[in-house]
Design a protein around this motif. Structure first.
Motif, short mmCIF file in Angstrom:
data_model
loop_
_atom_site.label_atom_id
_atom_site.label_comp_id
_atom_site.label_asym_id
_atom_site.label_seq_id
_atom_site.Cartn_x
_atom_site.Cartn_y
_atom_site.Cartn_z
N LEU A 155 9.92 12.53 6.51
CA LEU A 155 8.88 13.16 5.45
C LEU A 155 8.53 14.14 5.71
CD1 LEU A 155 5.69 12.21 4.55
CD2 LEU A 155 5.00 12.04 7.41
N ARG A 156 8.20 14.96 4.67
CA ARG A 156 8.10 16.34 4.30
C ARG A 156 6.44 17.16 4.16
NH1 ARG A 156 13.27 19.18 5.44
NH2 ARG A 156 14.98 17.46 5.12
N GLU A 157 6.49 18.27 4.09
CA GLU A 157 5.26 18.58 3.82
C GLU A 157 5.77 19.73 3.11
OE1 GLU A 157 2.50 19.58 6.66
OE2 GLU A 157 2.65 16.57 7.57
N ASN A 158 4.97 20.07 2.17
CA ASN A 158 5.04 21.94 1.43
C ASN A 158 2.92 21.50 0.60
OD1 ASN A 158 5.85 23.45 -0.47
ND2 ASN A 158 5.09 22.07 -2.03
N THR A 159 3.12 23.00 1.29
CA THR A 159 1.82 23.56 1.81
C THR A 159 1.49 24.34 1.03
OG1 THR A 159 1.05 23.40 4.19
CG2 THR A 159 -0.42 24.76 3.43
N GLU A 160 0.99 24.96 -0.58
CA GLU A 160 0.24 25.73 -0.96
C GLU A 160 -0.81 26.59 -0.80
OE1 GLU A 160 2.27 27.19 -3.59
OE2 GLU A 160 3.99 25.40 -3.48
N TRP A 161 -0.88 27.82 -1.02
CA TRP A 161 -2.39 28.71 -0.68
C TRP A 161 -2.70 29.33 -1.84
CZ3 TRP A 161 -4.31 28.98 3.45
CH2 TRP A 161 -4.18 27.88 5.11
N HIS A 162 -3.91 29.10 -2.16
CA HIS A 162 -4.80 29.11 -3.44
C HIS A 162 -6.14 29.69 -3.07
CE1 HIS A 162 -2.64 25.27 -4.97
NE2 HIS A 162 -3.26 25.19 -3.93
N SER A 163 -6.21 31.42 -4.04
CA SER A 163 -7.08 32.06 -3.95
C SER A 163 -8.31 31.42 -4.72
CB SER A 163 -6.39 33.40 -4.70
OG SER A 163 -6.34 34.14 -3.33
#
Length: 166
Positions: A46-54
């Motif tokens: 299981l992998r997680e990829n978190t992106e941050w958005h303004s």
């Protein structure tokens, strides 16, 4: 369209557009939103990829953000991408891409600290008084039907949530 969790308390500002009528000044709120994608790689891990958005929200939606959105809130955002350019203190050109929100909806459960009469949209209503839970009734065994094999026991009826198509 984005669904994610707010990473910090929103920053709210007023843009002075009419010095004679301060109530006509535009309100803008900005905050960071984390979206997470979960998937299994080829090895089955299981992998997680978190992106941050303004996120930038204007006027009436900024009022909602100011009152009800806090760090950790889950929100649904619809909007458009906008890239801005500026020159920093050292003279270098900088770029940033933001999501300018056209629509905002609060998701998740309502925080316990929220008093009565607060924003209800997007939150599940909590009953004022705890409701007594119904006691389960014992299931009576049914006689086997003539065309059923001897000793056949019908399965318990499915829960209403079990018949959902997804």
């Amino acid at each position: 369209m984005l669904i994610g969790n707010v990473g910090n308390d929103p920053e709210v500002r007023y843009l002075e557009s009419n010095p004679q009528n301060p109530s006509a000044n535009a309100k803008v709120a900005s905050f960071r939103l984390a979206t997470t994608e979960r998937y299994r790689d080829r090895g089955g891990e299981l992998r997680e990829n978190t992106e941050w958005h303004s996120i930038v929200v204007w006027r009436n939606n900024a009022d909602v953000v100011e009152k009800y959105v806090h760090k950790g809130s889950q929100v649904y955002i619809e909007g458009k991408l906008r890239t801005r350019q500026w020159t920093d203190q050292t003279g270098n050109k900088r770029y940033t891409t933001e999501v300018v929100a056209d629509s905002l909806q609060l998701l998740g459960k309502r925080p316990d600290s929220q008093g009565e009469g607060g924003y209800q949209g997007g939150y599940a209503q909590q009953p004022a008084q705890p409701q007594p839970q119904p006691q389960p009734q014992p299931v009576q065994p049914q006689a086997p039907a003539s065309n059923m094999p001897a000793g056949f026991q019908p399965s318990a009826p499915a829960e209403p949530s079990d018949d959902l198509p997804f």
